[in-house]
Structures are given as structure tokens and as C-alpha cells.
Enzyme design. Structure first.
Site, mmCIF file in Angstrom:
data_model
loop_
_atom_site.group_PDB
_atom_site.id
_atom_site.type_symbol
_atom_site.label_atom_id
_atom_site.label_comp_id
_atom_site.label_asym_id
_atom_site.label_seq_id
_atom_site.Cartn_x
_atom_site.Cartn_y
_atom_site.Cartn_z
ATOM 1 C CG HIS A 36 -1.604 1.287 1.494
ATOM 2 N ND1 HIS A 36 -2.457 1.933 0.622
ATOM 3 C CD2 HIS A 36 -1.520 2.112 2.591
ATOM 4 C CE1 HIS A 36 -2.868 3.074 1.154
ATOM 5 N NE2 HIS A 36 -2.309 3.214 2.346
ATOM 6 C CG HIS A 62 0.892 7.166 4.032
ATOM 7 N ND1 HIS A 62 1.283 6.308 3.036
ATOM 8 C CD2 HIS A 62 -0.368 6.781 4.367
ATOM 9 C CE1 HIS A 62 0.306 5.466 2.774
ATOM 10 N NE2 HIS A 62 -0.711 5.720 3.575
ATOM 11 C CG ASP A 63 -0.751 4.255 6.616
ATOM 12 O OD1 ASP A 63 -1.347 5.231 7.116
ATOM 13 O OD2 ASP A 63 -1.183 3.629 5.620
ATOM 14 C CD GLU A 66 -3.018 6.297 10.815
ATOM 15 O OE1 GLU A 66 -2.746 7.429 10.381
ATOM 16 O OE2 GLU A 66 -3.904 5.579 10.329
ATOM 17 C CG ASP A 67 -1.281 1.667 10.582
ATOM 18 O OD1 ASP A 67 -2.074 1.986 11.483
ATOM 19 O OD2 ASP A 67 -1.535 1.801 9.373
ATOM 20 C CG ASP A 123 -3.737 7.063 2.373
ATOM 21 O OD1 ASP A 123 -3.679 5.842 2.183
ATOM 22 O OD2 ASP A 123 -3.950 7.573 3.500
HETATM 23 N N1 LIG Z 1 -9.192 -0.356 0.979
HETATM 24 C C1 LIG Z 1 -8.488 -1.064 1.863
HETATM 25 N N2 LIG Z 1 -8.148 -0.483 3.052
HETATM 26 C C2 LIG Z 1 -7.404 -1.197 3.910
HETATM 27 C C3 LIG Z 1 -7.016 -2.524 3.633
HETATM 28 N N3 LIG Z 1 -6.272 -2.976 4.668
HETATM 29 C C4 LIG Z 1 -6.183 -1.986 5.546
HETATM 30 N N4 LIG Z 1 -6.876 -0.907 5.118
HETATM 31 C C5 LIG Z 1 -7.010 0.343 5.852
HETATM 32 O O1 LIG Z 1 -8.294 0.318 6.440
HETATM 33 C C6 LIG Z 1 -8.707 1.679 6.660
HETATM 34 C C7 LIG Z 1 -10.188 1.734 6.496
HETATM 35 O O2 LIG Z 1 -10.758 0.947 7.481
HETATM 36 P P1 LIG Z 1 -11.633 1.592 8.609
HETATM 37 O O3 LIG Z 1 -12.237 0.484 9.394
HETATM 38 O O4 LIG Z 1 -12.528 2.612 7.985
HETATM 39 O O5 LIG Z 1 -10.582 2.386 9.492
HETATM 40 P P2 LIG Z 1 -9.541 1.899 10.596
HETATM 41 O O6 LIG Z 1 -8.697 0.787 9.978
HETATM 42 O O7 LIG Z 1 -8.756 3.153 10.839
HETATM 43 O O8 LIG Z 1 -10.311 1.448 11.793
HETATM 44 C C8 LIG Z 1 -7.996 2.546 5.636
HETATM 45 O O9 LIG Z 1 -7.399 3.567 6.372
HETATM 46 P P3 LIG Z 1 -7.569 5.120 6.104
HETATM 47 O O10 LIG Z 1 -7.631 5.825 7.383
HETATM 48 O O11 LIG Z 1 -8.621 5.414 5.092
HETATM 49 O O12 LIG Z 1 -6.239 5.483 5.449
HETATM 50 P P4 LIG Z 1 -4.764 5.058 5.859
HETATM 51 O O13 LIG Z 1 -4.808 4.429 7.221
HETATM 52 O O14 LIG Z 1 -4.346 4.082 4.767
HETATM 53 O O15 LIG Z 1 -3.969 6.287 5.828
HETATM 54 C C9 LIG Z 1 -6.971 1.589 5.002
HETATM 55 O O16 LIG Z 1 -5.647 2.052 4.975
HETATM 56 C C10 LIG Z 1 -7.415 -3.114 2.383
HETATM 57 O O17 LIG Z 1 -7.126 -4.251 2.073
HETATM 58 N N5 LIG Z 1 -8.147 -2.337 1.547
HETATM 59 MN MN LIG Z 2 -2.589 4.719 3.911
#
Ligand SMILES: Nc1nc2c(ncn2[C@@H]2O[C@H](COP(=O)(O)OP(=O)(O)O)[C@@H](OP(=O)(O)OP(=O)(O)O)[C@H]2O)c(=O)[nH]1
Ligand SMILES: [Mn+2]
Length: 179
Positions: A36, A62-63, A66-67, A123
Site C-alpha cells: 500500500h 505515511h502509515d 500510525e501503524d 492514499d
Molecule cells: N481499501 C483497503 N483499506 C485497507 C485494507 N487494509 C487496511 N486498510 C485500511 O483500512 C482503513 C479503512 O478501514 P476503517 O475500518 O474505515 O478504518 P480503521 O482501519 O482506521 O479502523 C484505511 O485507512 P484510512 O484511514 O482510510 O487510510 P490510511 O490508514 O491508509 O492512511 C486503510 O488504509 C485493504 O485491504 N483495503
Molecule cells: Mn494509507
């Protein structure tokens, strides 16, 4: 002499892949998480023609705060204040409740610097491209739909930053009936 990719950029790639090494995405194939962040940096370089190296480096990172167990202090020491400042701008405060984090992403998008907005656009583009073909493990259709709706609110506050990325995002929102 300038050589590309720079040693600093390669170190960034190595650091991100090391820090995210045990994480997987939520898709059914459990893609390594680092794919990603590589996608986000590649979108900026290849699709948005960004050559601002700290932006491309911050995209890789960028993550990471956070992660993973990485801290802003680590990032600043290794990659400098400019890259670290960008990472700060795009990092959610994980100590907050999820609803508050989601609300703040919308509000903070509008206040971000242009360079941070670029990273957020890329992102969201990568996450939405993924969601078009995959439903994350454990997500209902409704949750997937809600993510598109929320992501559009974030993107609406990032507009006027990069026409190409915004066009590609708008194509997705159009396909989902949100535009
Ligand atoms: N589309 C997708 N998203 C995934 C996947 N695996 C992990 N994610 C992450 O899950 C987040 C969306 O899930 P949510 O349940 O809405 O949020 P949360 O993980 O923060 O609890 C996205 O973060 P975000 O806050 O929108 O952005 P960021 O954390 O990437 O910066 C995304 O990065 C995947 O397989 N597909
Ligand atoms: Mn991200």
C-alpha cells in the site's frame, strides 16, 4: 552529482518495508501492508508526476507512525524535519475514538499543506481502487459503501491540489453513483 533513486529514498523504502513487515492488508489475499505505501508513492511519481522527493519519501512513511512502533522522533532523526513534518500532517491520532478520527480526517484535510494533500489524495486513491475489487475481510457491503461516502468527504476537502489525481478519484465516485 545527483543519482536517482537517491540513497535517502532507498533507505526510506527499506525502513517502511522493515517496519510494516509483519502487517497485512485487510483484503482476502492478505497483501503485505508495505504494498500500500509503495502504491501511494508510485501513484504520486508515475500518475501525478511529482518529483518533490520529501513528498515521495513521506508517502512511503505515511502509515509508519500510525501503524507500527516507529515514532515521529525516529522519522525525524532518520529522514529529517521536512519529511517528518509531512508524516505528522497525514498521521491519525490512534488514541482517539474511531468516529472522532474519521471526523478529524475530513476536517484536517482542508487545513493541510498542499504537499500533505497530495499524499492524502494518493492514499485515498489506492484504498478506493482496492475497495473497488475487494471487500476487506469482515466488512459488509454497507461498510464498504460507507467508506466510499466518507472518502469522498475527505477528498472534497483536498480539492484544487492535483487535477490528475482528482479526476481519477472522481471517476471512481462517478462509478459508485456519488457524483
Ligand atoms: N481499501 C483497503 N483499506 C485497507 C485494507 N487494509 C487496511 N486498510 C485500511 O483500512 C482503513 C479503512 O478501514 P476503517 O475500518 O474505515 O478504518 P480503521 O482501519 O482506521 O479502523 C484505511 O485507512 P484510512 O484511514 O482510510 O487510510 P490510511 O490508514 O491508509 O492512511 C486503510 O488504509 C485493504 O485491504 N483495503
Ligand atoms: Mn494509507
Amino acid at each position: 552529482m545527483v543519482t536517482y533513486p537517491s540513497a535517502k529514498f532507498m533507505e526510506c523504502l527499506q525502513y517502511a518495508s522493515f517496519k510494516h513487515r509483519e502487517q497485512r492488508r485487510k483484503d482476502p489475499k492478505e497483501t503485505p501492508y508495505v504494498n500500500h505505501v509503495i502504491n501511494v508513492s508510485t501513484i504520486l511519481s508515475v500518475e501525478a508526476c511529482i518529483t518533490d522527493e520529501p513528498v515521495l519519501m513521506a508517502a512511503l512513511l505515511h502509515d509508519v507512525v500510525e501503524d507500527t512502533d516507529a515514532t515521529f522522533e525516529d522519522v525525524e532523526k532518520l529522514f529529517g524535519a521536512d519529511v517528518c513534518g509531512l508524516v505528522r500532517e497525514v498521521t491519525d491520532d490512534k488514541s482517539l475514538e474511531k468516529q472522532e478520527r474519521k471526523r478529524l480526517q475530513i476536517a484536517n484535510a482542508a487545513k493541510s499543506s498542499c504537499r500533505a494533500k497530495l499524499i492524502k489524495l494518493a492514499d485515498k486513491l489506492d484504498n478506493l481502487r482496492d475497495l473497488q475489487v475487494n471487500t476487506p475481510t469482515g466488512w459488509t457491503e454497507e461498510r464498504r459503501e460507507q467508506y466510499f461516502i466518507w472518502a469522498k468527504k475527505v477528498v472534497d476537502n483536498l480539492r484544487g491540489t492535483n487535477a490528475n489525481l482528482e479526476l481519477k478519484l472522481d471517476e471512481i465516485f462517478h462509478q459508485r453513483g456519488l457524483l
